[in-house]
Write a protein that holds these residues in place. Structure first.
Motif, short mmCIF file in Angstrom:
data_model
loop_
_atom_site.label_atom_id
_atom_site.label_comp_id
_atom_site.label_asym_id
_atom_site.label_seq_id
_atom_site.Cartn_x
_atom_site.Cartn_y
_atom_site.Cartn_z
N PRO A 85 0.80 -1.23 0.00
CA PRO A 85 0.00 0.00 0.00
C PRO A 85 0.83 1.28 0.00
CG PRO A 85 -0.36 -1.28 2.01
CD PRO A 85 0.51 -2.09 1.13
N ASP A 86 2.03 1.23 0.53
CA ASP A 86 2.88 2.43 0.55
C ASP A 86 3.49 2.75 -0.81
OD1 ASP A 86 2.33 2.76 3.24
OD2 ASP A 86 4.13 1.69 3.88
N SER A 87 3.32 1.85 -1.78
CA SER A 87 3.88 2.08 -3.11
C SER A 87 2.92 2.81 -4.04
CB SER A 87 4.29 0.74 -3.75
OG SER A 87 3.14 -0.03 -4.08
N LEU A 88 1.80 3.30 -3.48
CA LEU A 88 0.78 3.98 -4.29
C LEU A 88 0.71 5.45 -3.94
CD1 LEU A 88 -2.08 1.36 -3.90
CD2 LEU A 88 -0.48 1.58 -5.79
N GLU A 89 0.34 6.26 -4.95
CA GLU A 89 0.09 7.66 -4.68
C GLU A 89 -1.13 8.11 -5.48
OE1 GLU A 89 3.50 10.05 -5.60
OE2 GLU A 89 2.97 10.24 -7.70
N ALA A 90 -1.83 9.11 -4.94
CA ALA A 90 -3.03 9.63 -5.59
C ALA A 90 -2.65 10.47 -6.79
CB ALA A 90 -3.83 10.46 -4.60
N THR A 91 -3.47 10.39 -7.83
CA THR A 91 -3.27 11.20 -9.04
C THR A 91 -4.32 12.30 -9.09
OG1 THR A 91 -4.75 9.91 -10.44
CG2 THR A 91 -2.45 9.14 -10.25
N ARG A 92 -4.17 13.19 -10.05
CA ARG A 92 -5.15 14.27 -10.22
C ARG A 92 -6.53 13.73 -10.58
NH1 ARG A 92 -1.04 17.12 -13.93
NH2 ARG A 92 -1.75 15.35 -15.07
N GLN A 93 -6.58 12.57 -11.21
CA GLN A 93 -7.85 11.98 -11.61
C GLN A 93 -8.53 11.23 -10.47
OE1 GLN A 93 -4.90 11.19 -13.19
NE2 GLN A 93 -5.05 12.38 -15.06
N GLY A 94 -7.94 11.24 -9.28
CA GLY A 94 -8.53 10.53 -8.14
C GLY A 94 -8.19 9.06 -8.09
N LEU A 95 -7.26 8.63 -8.90
CA LEU A 95 -6.83 7.23 -8.92
C LEU A 95 -5.64 7.05 -7.99
CD1 LEU A 95 -6.86 6.78 -12.79
CD2 LEU A 95 -8.66 6.14 -11.18
N LEU A 96 -5.38 5.81 -7.62
CA LEU A 96 -4.16 5.46 -6.91
C LEU A 96 -3.31 4.65 -7.88
CD1 LEU A 96 -5.51 4.53 -3.38
CD2 LEU A 96 -4.14 6.51 -4.00
N GLU A 97 -2.06 5.09 -8.07
CA GLU A 97 -1.17 4.42 -9.01
C GLU A 97 0.16 4.12 -8.35
OE1 GLU A 97 -2.79 6.43 -13.14
OE2 GLU A 97 -0.89 7.13 -12.32
N PRO A 98 0.83 3.05 -8.82
CA PRO A 98 2.15 2.73 -8.26
C PRO A 98 3.18 3.77 -8.67
CG PRO A 98 1.63 1.28 -10.10
CD PRO A 98 0.41 2.12 -9.85
N VAL A 99 4.14 4.00 -7.78
CA VAL A 99 5.15 5.03 -8.03
C VAL A 99 6.48 4.45 -8.50
CG1 VAL A 99 4.11 6.69 -6.46
CG2 VAL A 99 5.82 5.08 -5.59
N GLY A 100 6.61 3.16 -8.55
CA GLY A 100 7.89 2.53 -8.90
C GLY A 100 8.18 2.54 -10.38
N GLN A 101 9.16 1.74 -10.75
CA GLN A 101 9.61 1.63 -12.14
C GLN A 101 8.44 1.24 -13.04
OE1 GLN A 101 12.72 -1.24 -12.77
NE2 GLN A 101 12.47 -1.21 -14.96
N ARG A 102 8.38 1.88 -14.18
CA ARG A 102 7.35 1.56 -15.17
C ARG A 102 7.93 0.60 -16.21
NH1 ARG A 102 4.35 7.32 -16.24
NH2 ARG A 102 3.80 7.72 -14.05
N TYR A 103 7.06 -0.31 -16.68
CA TYR A 103 7.50 -1.36 -17.58
C TYR A 103 6.98 -1.22 -19.01
CZ TYR A 103 9.13 -3.41 -13.29
OH TYR A 103 9.77 -3.61 -12.10
N GLY A 104 6.20 -0.18 -19.29
CA GLY A 104 5.68 0.03 -20.63
C GLY A 104 4.35 -0.64 -20.87
#
Length: 186
Positions: A85-104
């Motif tokens: 749960p600590d790997s998520l952050e809120a976005t402007r759209q009201g979603l919670l998204e992971p903050v780590g490395q992106r894989y495409g």
């Protein structure tokens, strides 16, 4: 159809949504393809969507590599790992998204299963989303052996949904009362 379903979801008591999330987790916790330690791409539910947060936590605790979507400005989905749960952050759209490395966007090609949102799904597996097409684009990238499931409430499995040529069917649905149900043979 979208407005009617969204209104029905808003009218659903919170207790029913919580109970539905537990039922969805329990139904998918029994599917070997999702629980054998492979990679599963799952959306992180918000608002009145059927709850997938309990499912994500259960899969992650079992050692499944869980990918969550990151919505890009062009409507594509990128994917990043869920690391608790600590790997998520809120976005402007009201979603919670992971903050780590992106894989495409192609990361879903390696997933054993993709669990996606829908407002409704018809008997042939076509799903009605929010209208942006991002999950249809993601579903077009999955491998031939990837199980694709949409999570909906039981009343949202319908005879037909409006469809466009770019719409991609899912293999099945997961609902709180009936669990996982396969619909189409891709």
């Amino acid at each position: 159809m979208r407005r009617r379903i969204v209104a029905a979801r808003r009218a659903m008591p919170e207790h029913d949504r919580v109970t539905a999330g537990s039922a969805i987790r329990d139904a998918l916790a029994e599917v070997p393809l999702l629980t054998t330690g492979g990679t599963v791409a799952v959306y992180y539910s918000v608002g009145t969507e059927p709850d997938t947060r309990k499912l994500i936590a259960a899969l992650w605790k079992r050692g499944t590599y869980v990918l969550l979507p990151v919505f890009l400005s062009d409507g594509e989905l990128d994917w990043a790992a869920y690391e608790g749960p600590d790997s998520l952050e809120a976005t402007r759209q009201g979603l919670l998204e992971p903050v780590g490395q992106r894989y495409g966007s192609g990361a879903v090609r390696r997933a054993a299963a993709v669990v996606c949102p829908a407002l409704a799904v018809d008997r042939g597996g076509l799903r009605l989303g929010r209208g942006a097409g991002c999950y249809d684009r993601a579903l077009s990238l999955v491998g031939p052996n990837t199980l694709t499931l949409a999570v909906i409430y039981d009343t949202e499995l319908v005879w037909s949904v409006p469809a466009e040529p770019h719409d991609r069917p899912v293999d099945g649905v997961v609902t709180p009362e009936t669990g996982m149900r396969l619909l189409s043979a891709r």
